[in-house]
Design an enzyme around this catalytic site. Sequence first.
Site, PDB file in Angstrom:
ATOM      1  N   TYR A  95       0.833  -1.206   0.000  1.00 43.76           N
ATOM      2  CA  TYR A  95       0.000   0.000   0.000  1.00 43.76           C
ATOM      3  C   TYR A  95       0.875   1.267   0.000  1.00 43.76           C
ATOM      4  O   TYR A  95       1.701   1.463   0.875  1.00 43.76           O
ATOM      5  CB  TYR A  95      -0.925   0.047   1.218  1.00 43.76           C
ATOM      6  N   SER A 250     -13.095  -4.232   1.955  1.00 46.51           N
ATOM      7  CA  SER A 250     -14.083  -3.478   1.156  1.00 46.51           C
ATOM      8  C   SER A 250     -15.504  -3.682   1.704  1.00 46.51           C
ATOM      9  O   SER A 250     -16.441  -3.927   0.931  1.00 46.51           O
ATOM     10  CB  SER A 250     -13.997  -3.860  -0.326  1.00 46.51           C
ATOM     11  N   ILE A 252     -17.743  -1.707   2.935  1.00 40.80           N
ATOM     12  CA  ILE A 252     -18.799  -0.756   2.550  1.00 40.80           C
ATOM     13  C   ILE A 252     -18.780  -0.557   1.031  1.00 40.80           C
ATOM     14  O   ILE A 252     -19.218   0.459   0.514  1.00 40.80           O
ATOM     15  CB  ILE A 252     -18.682   0.582   3.323  1.00 40.80           C
ATOM     16  N   ALA A 253     -18.258  -1.603   0.346  1.00 38.87           N
ATOM     17  CA  ALA A 253     -18.184  -1.608  -1.124  1.00 38.87           C
ATOM     18  C   ALA A 253     -17.544  -0.325  -1.638  1.00 38.87           C
ATOM     19  O   ALA A 253     -18.051   0.321  -2.566  1.00 38.87           O
ATOM     20  CB  ALA A 253     -19.558  -1.850  -1.740  1.00 38.87           C
ATOM     21  N   GLN A 254     -16.426   0.017  -1.009  1.00 36.60           N
ATOM     22  CA  GLN A 254     -15.611   1.168  -1.410  1.00 36.60           C
ATOM     23  C   GLN A 254     -16.432   2.451  -1.484  1.00 36.60           C
ATOM     24  O   GLN A 254     -16.207   3.309  -2.328  1.00 36.60           O
ATOM     25  CB  GLN A 254     -14.886   0.858  -2.720  1.00 36.60           C
ATOM     26  N   GLY A 255     -17.379   2.570  -0.576  1.00 32.54           N
ATOM     27  CA  GLY A 255     -18.193   3.790  -0.477  1.00 32.54           C
ATOM     28  C   GLY A 255     -19.565   3.623  -1.119  1.00 32.54           C
ATOM     29  O   GLY A 255     -20.494   4.373  -0.811  1.00 32.54           O
ATOM     30  N   ALA A 256     -19.730   2.617  -1.999  1.00 30.91           N
ATOM     31  CA  ALA A 256     -20.986   2.474  -2.746  1.00 30.91           C
ATOM     32  C   ALA A 256     -22.174   2.166  -1.833  1.00 30.91           C
ATOM     33  O   ALA A 256     -23.308   2.504  -2.160  1.00 30.91           O
ATOM     34  CB  ALA A 256     -20.846   1.379  -3.801  1.00 30.91           C
ATOM     35  N   LYS A 260     -23.645   7.641  -0.497  1.00 31.94           N
ATOM     36  CA  LYS A 260     -23.191   8.949  -0.993  1.00 31.94           C
ATOM     37  C   LYS A 260     -22.999   8.963  -2.513  1.00 31.94           C
ATOM     38  O   LYS A 260     -23.025  10.023  -3.116  1.00 31.94           O
ATOM     39  CB  LYS A 260     -21.932   9.400  -0.263  1.00 31.94           C
TER      40      LYS A 260
HETATM   41  N1  LIG Z   1      -6.450  -8.119   1.287  1.00 32.07           N
HETATM   42  C1  LIG Z   1      -6.767  -7.476   0.192  1.00 32.07           C
HETATM   43  O1  LIG Z   1      -6.511  -7.918  -0.932  1.00 32.07           O
HETATM   44  C2  LIG Z   1      -7.485  -6.168   0.326  1.00 32.07           C
HETATM   45  C3  LIG Z   1      -8.127  -5.589  -0.784  1.00 32.07           C
HETATM   46  C4  LIG Z   1      -8.824  -4.391  -0.589  1.00 32.07           C
HETATM   47  C5  LIG Z   1      -8.841  -3.792   0.659  1.00 32.07           C
HETATM   48  N2  LIG Z   1      -8.185  -4.369   1.714  1.00 32.07           N
HETATM   49  C6  LIG Z   1      -8.190  -3.768   3.071  1.00 32.07           C
HETATM   50  O2  LIG Z   1      -9.518  -3.432   3.434  1.00 32.07           O
HETATM   51  C7  LIG Z   1      -9.606  -2.047   3.729  1.00 32.07           C
HETATM   52  C8  LIG Z   1     -10.971  -1.513   3.347  1.00 32.07           C
HETATM   53  O3  LIG Z   1     -11.291  -1.801   1.997  1.00 32.07           O
HETATM   54  P1  LIG Z   1     -11.436  -0.667   0.896  1.00 32.07           P
HETATM   55  O4  LIG Z   1     -10.679   0.521   1.308  1.00 32.07           O
HETATM   56  O5  LIG Z   1     -11.147  -1.322  -0.400  1.00 32.07           O
HETATM   57  O6  LIG Z   1     -13.004  -0.346   0.837  1.00 32.07           O
HETATM   58  P2  LIG Z   1     -14.119   0.133   1.864  1.00 32.07           P
HETATM   59  O7  LIG Z   1     -13.658   0.063   3.241  1.00 32.07           O
HETATM   60  O8  LIG Z   1     -15.347  -0.613   1.513  1.00 32.07           O
HETATM   61  O9  LIG Z   1     -14.326   1.660   1.411  1.00 32.07           O
HETATM   62  C9  LIG Z   1     -13.464   2.661   1.848  1.00 32.07           C
HETATM   63  C10 LIG Z   1     -13.792   3.973   1.159  1.00 32.07           C
HETATM   64  O10 LIG Z   1     -15.158   4.323   1.352  1.00 32.07           O
HETATM   65  C11 LIG Z   1     -15.287   5.745   1.529  1.00 32.07           C
HETATM   66  N3  LIG Z   1     -15.818   5.955   2.890  1.00 32.07           N
HETATM   67  C12 LIG Z   1     -15.270   5.552   4.051  1.00 32.07           C
HETATM   68  N4  LIG Z   1     -16.048   5.876   5.094  1.00 32.07           N
HETATM   69  C13 LIG Z   1     -17.115   6.494   4.590  1.00 32.07           C
HETATM   70  C14 LIG Z   1     -18.249   7.057   5.186  1.00 32.07           C
HETATM   71  N5  LIG Z   1     -18.442   7.028   6.495  1.00 32.07           N
HETATM   72  N6  LIG Z   1     -19.161   7.625   4.382  1.00 32.07           N
HETATM   73  C15 LIG Z   1     -18.978   7.653   3.058  1.00 32.07           C
HETATM   74  N7  LIG Z   1     -17.908   7.119   2.425  1.00 32.07           N
HETATM   75  C16 LIG Z   1     -16.979   6.553   3.191  1.00 32.07           C
HETATM   76  C17 LIG Z   1     -13.869   6.323   1.417  1.00 32.07           C
HETATM   77  O11 LIG Z   1     -13.585   6.707   0.078  1.00 32.07           O
HETATM   78  P3  LIG Z   1     -14.128   8.100  -0.536  1.00 32.07           P
HETATM   79  O12 LIG Z   1     -14.229   9.061   0.611  1.00 32.07           O
HETATM   80  O13 LIG Z   1     -13.137   8.465  -1.564  1.00 32.07           O
HETATM   81  O14 LIG Z   1     -15.456   7.751  -1.139  1.00 32.07           O
HETATM   82  C18 LIG Z   1     -12.998   5.129   1.759  1.00 32.07           C
HETATM   83  O15 LIG Z   1     -11.718   5.198   1.215  1.00 32.07           O
HETATM   84  C19 LIG Z   1      -8.439  -1.422   2.966  1.00 32.07           C
HETATM   85  O16 LIG Z   1      -8.056  -0.169   3.489  1.00 32.07           O
HETATM   86  C20 LIG Z   1      -7.378  -2.475   3.167  1.00 32.07           C
HETATM   87  O17 LIG Z   1      -6.790  -2.360   4.444  1.00 32.07           O
HETATM   88  C21 LIG Z   1      -7.524  -5.543   1.555  1.00 32.07           C
END
Ligand SMILES: NC(=O)c1ccc[n+]([C@@H]2O[C@H](COP(=O)([O-])OP(=O)(O)OC[C@H]3O[C@@H](n4cnc5c(N)ncnc54)[C@H](OP(=O)(O)O)[C@@H]3O)[C@@H](O)[C@H]2O)c1
Length: 373
Positions: A95, A250, A252-256, A260
Site C-alpha cells: 500500500y 471493502s 462498505i463496497a468502497q463507499g458504494a 453517498k
Molecule cells: N487483502 C486485500 O486484498 C485487500 C483488498 C482491498 C482492501 N483491503 C483492506 O480493506 C480495507 C478496506 O477496503 P477498501 O478501502 O477497499 O473499501 P471500503 O472500506 O469498503 O471503502 C473505503 C472507502 O469508502 C469511503 N468511505 C469511508 N467511510 C465512509 C463514510 N463514512 N461515508 C462515506 N464514504 C466513506 C472512502 O472513500 P471516498 O471518501 O473516496 O469515497 C474510503 O476510502 C483497505 O483499506 C485495506 O486495508 C484488503
Amino acid sequence: MALHFSSACLCSLSQRRVQKIRAVASVSSVTEEDKVKLGGSDLKVTKLGIGAWSWGDTSYWNNFEWDDKKLKAAKTAFDASIDCGITFIDTAEVYGSRFSFGAINSETLLGGFIKERKERDPEAEVSVATKFAALPWRLGRQSVLAALKDSLARLELSSVDLYQLHWPGIWGNEGYIDGLGDAVEQGLVKAVGVSNYSEKRLRNAYKQLKKRGIPLASNQVNYSLIYRLPEKNGVKAACDELGVTLIAYSPIAQGALTGKYTPENPPTGPRGQIYTPEYLTKLQPLINRIKEIGESYSKTSTQVVLNWLIAQENVVPIPGAKNAEQAKEFAGALGWRLTQQEVDELRSLASDLKPITDELFCFLLSVMYKVNF
Ligand SMILES: NC(=O)c1ccc[n+]([C@@H]2O[C@H](COP(=O)([O-])OP(=O)(O)OC[C@H]3O[C@@H](n4cnc5c(N)ncnc54)[C@H](OP(=O)(O)O)[C@@H]3O)[C@@H](O)[C@H]2O)c1
C-alpha cells in the site's frame, strides 16, 4: 461533520433526526465486549478495524494525487479511530509503495502516526496488521521473514500483531506458510493469517500450521452486503468450521453502500469502472432500505452495512478511513444489533442484484500490482 448524506436524504430527514444520527455517529462506545479473539490465537482485537490502503496511495485512491492535506486527514483518521477505541489497523507492504506506484508507503505513515501518538499517550493501544506480497520472484520461508523485517522497519516496531499473506503465490505457498510459522516462533508477530485464500488453500494452510501448533488466525477476503462470494464458495463456512476469523475487506463496497454515490454522482477513478451509473441505479432500492432501517436506529447507512457484516458472526470488517469523520462513523457500527429479520431482508434485497464480478476486482488489482491472482 461530513456524514455524506445525499441531498435527497437530508431533505427527507428532520433536522432533529439528523442531529441525533450525527451524535450517534461520533459516540465513543467501544468497550471490552466489542473485542474478539482472532481465530484460535491469543490476539484480541476490536470487532471492527480500519483499513489503511488509501494512505499514501496514488494508484487506486486519492485521484492519483497525494498531498499534505490528505496526509493530515489520514492522521486524523488514525487518531479519531484510536480515540473511539477502534484500535485494529490493517495495512500492507504494497500500500502506497513505489511498487504499486504510490506516493508514500502506508506502513511508513502508520509507523509515524503510532510513534507520535505514543509520545503523547504512552498507554495508547494499537494492534497492527500488515501483509506479505507473494510476488513471483519471492521464494521460500526466508523471503517472508525478510519482507516482515522490512515492514517492521517502516513501521518502527519490533513486532506486529497480525502478519498475513496478501494473496496466494503463483508458486512457493508452502514455503510462505513455513515463513509465517517462523515469524511466530521468532516473536516477530503475535498471530498469522492469509488473504484472498480459497477454501482449499485455507484448509491446507490451516493444516500446515497446525502441525507446528500454530493457529491460522484469519483469512481476509472481499465481503460485503453486495459481494457475498465467501458465503457461496465455502470460505465463510470453512472459516467458521476451523475457527478462523474472516476479516472482511471493502466492507462498505468502497463507499458504494454508504449512499453517498448515486447514478448522478458516481465515484471517480478506478471505482467508477465498478460502480457505474447503471449499477448504482440498480443499487438504489437496497440503498433506500438500508437508509430507512438506519433511521429507525438513529444510525447511518454505513453503520447499518457494517453491523450487517458483524451480525454474520466470526466476521471482523475493516472499512477504509480517509479522515476523522469516516473513522468516527465506523465506531457507531458497534454496540447495537440489527434484528435477524432485517439481516435476512437486506440479504434478500441484495440478492436481486447481479453481483460485482470477482474478475473485475482481480483485473483492477492485477493492473495495480502487476500480478495474476
Ligand atoms: N487483502 C486485500 O486484498 C485487500 C483488498 C482491498 C482492501 N483491503 C483492506 O480493506 C480495507 C478496506 O477496503 P477498501 O478501502 O477497499 O473499501 P471500503 O472500506 O469498503 O471503502 C473505503 C472507502 O469508502 C469511503 N468511505 C469511508 N467511510 C465512509 C463514510 N463514512 N461515508 C462515506 N464514504 C466513506 C472512502 O472513500 P471516498 O471518501 O473516496 O469515497 C474510503 O476510502 C483497505 O483499506 C485495506 O486495508 C484488503
